[in-house]
Design an enzyme around this catalytic site. Structure first.
Site, short mmCIF file in Angstrom:
data_model
loop_
_atom_site.label_atom_id
_atom_site.label_comp_id
_atom_site.label_asym_id
_atom_site.label_seq_id
_atom_site.Cartn_x
_atom_site.Cartn_y
_atom_site.Cartn_z
N CYS A 18 0.80 -1.24 0.00
CA CYS A 18 0.00 0.00 0.00
C CYS A 18 0.83 1.28 0.00
CB CYS A 18 -0.96 -0.02 1.18
SG CYS A 18 -2.04 -1.47 1.17
N HIS A 70 -3.40 7.78 6.19
CA HIS A 70 -3.56 6.46 5.57
C HIS A 70 -4.95 5.93 5.91
CE1 HIS A 70 -2.30 2.86 3.58
NE2 HIS A 70 -2.44 2.11 4.66
N HIS A 76 -10.02 1.79 -0.42
CA HIS A 76 -8.57 1.71 -0.28
C HIS A 76 -8.00 1.19 -1.60
CE1 HIS A 76 -4.61 1.28 1.02
NE2 HIS A 76 -4.72 0.38 1.99
#
Length: 396
Positions: free
Chosen positions: A158, A291, A326
């Site tokens: 990520c 995040h 996400h």
């Protein structure tokens, strides 16, 4: 050492828009793109996701592509990159020394999942298998534009796109190139969805980053690319400067294969490095695009890191993953694009889905804050294995 690294173009596609204009409209109207599954063929329909609202065929038509093989990841990447190159006046320009650094993890796995079962019996589809790896995705995108002197891939889960931005900036700083097109692209695949489901970190409803009742993330997909170059190069080419990449940091706490450390050590170190590199203090940061995945683990860890860095003076913080989902490897670039839109249009995006404060957690921005001057924005991307990166985008 070069002069300032500036931003001269960016493009984005995600669940909330197929370009910057649509993305801005969705952000300003606080509209989520997280919806029931439509394009991924899977029996797991119980998970809402942030899918790009185009089929592969519609994206190919949009790009004028008829030949194969292509992948969903590369198609989204081409759409976002075309917007970035157009703004930076690089589309079709083979005279500049321009490199590509692209982040992805699933690469062309969408096509592998469709065709691997008959790989040995059906030679007609074997070309799709060759698009499986991350580098093949980057190669397809690079070949479409034909302007790059070098192309390479980053795959750190990520934090991939954020690390692609960092690598491109370092190559400019070391004099290896004047211009770097950096970012990432990622599509949703069965592997992707099933993998996160096996970790038990998918929410069956709209995700709620930093909420006391958060239950996990909503998976998303998308792509974004940013054009970086030296200030001297931008002025020589006569292009508009949109902002500066003033600082960045990467750290790895190596705490666990997937979980973040309880005290957010890696996140803290990455943010601290970015601020130091930019020559700023924590008080200079006007907004943090967190995040903020909505998982129980991440939001505690990131809250601890933010509190450690900013103390009692935490700036505006929000996670925009409640709107985009996400986007995993693409998230660092998608959210950098969102930060640039926020800076240019003077607003702090809402933390969609947030309602109830979590114990010992940060309190994010519940609704858009408008008419705010954002001189320095921090954008966080934290990957599996504790590979954590933080970027600072500043006004020019």
């Amino acid at each position: 050492m070069t002069d300032s690294i500036v931003i001269t173009g960016f493009g984005v596609i995600s669940a909330i828009g197929n370009d910057k204009a649509e993305t801005l409209t969705a952000l300003q109207s606080e509209k989520t793109g997280v919806q029931p599954l439509k394009y991924l063929h899977t029996s797991h329909k119980e998970f809402p996701v942030g899918e790009v609202k185009l089929s592969d065929e519609e994206m190919k038509e949009k790009l004028g592509i008829s030949e194969e093989p292509t992948t969903r990841t590369s198609l989204m990447g081409m759409i976002a990159m075309r917007e970035a190159l157009e703004e930076a006046a690089l589309l079709g320009d083979r005279d500049q020394k321009t490199i590509l650094v692209s982040g992805t993890t699933v690469g062309g796995m969408d096509k592998s999942e469709l065709y691997y079962l008959d790989y040995l019996q059906n030679d007609l589809r074997n070309d799709y298998i060759k698009t499986h790896d991350c580098g093949a995705t980057t190669g397809i995108i690079a070949d479409y534009f034909g302007i790059f002197s070098m192309a390479t891939s980053i795959s750190t889960a990520c934090s991939s796109a954020a690390n692609a931005i960092i690598l491109g900036a370092n190559m400019i700083r070391s004099g290896q190139t004047d211009i770097a097109v950096v970012g990432g692209a990622e599509c949703i695949t069965k592997f992707h969805l099933n993998g996160f489901n096996s970790l038990m970190i998918l929410d069956h409803e709209q995700c709620k980053p930093f909420d006391a009742n958060r239950a996990g993330l909503n998976l998303g997909e998308g792509a974004a690319y940013i054009v970086l170059e030296t200030e001297q190069s931008a002025k020589k080419r006569g292009v508009r400067i949109l902002g500066r990449l003033s600082g960045y940091g990467n750290a790895c706490d190596a705490f666990h294969q997937t979980a973040s450390s309880d005290d957010g050590e890696g996140a803290y170190l990455a943010m601290h490095k970015a601020i130091d590199m930019a020559g700023l203090t924590p008080a200079d940061i006007g907004y943090v695009n967190a995040h903020g995945t909505g998982t129980p683990n991440n939001d505690v860890s990131e809250s601890q890191a933010l509190a450690r860095l900013f103390g009692d003076n935490i700036p505006h913080v929000s996670s925009t993953k409640g709107m985009t989902g996400h986007t995993t490897s693409a998230s660092g670039a998608v959210e950098t694009a969102i930060c640039l839109l926020a800076m240019h249009h003077h607003f702090v995006p809402a933390n969609y889905g947030w309602h109830t404060p979590m114990e010992n957690g940060i309190k994010p921005v519940k609704e858009n804050i408008t008419n705010v001057e954002l001189r320095h924005i921090m954008c966080n991307s934290f990957g599996f294995g504790g590979n954590d990166s933080s970027l600072i985008i500043s006004q020019y």
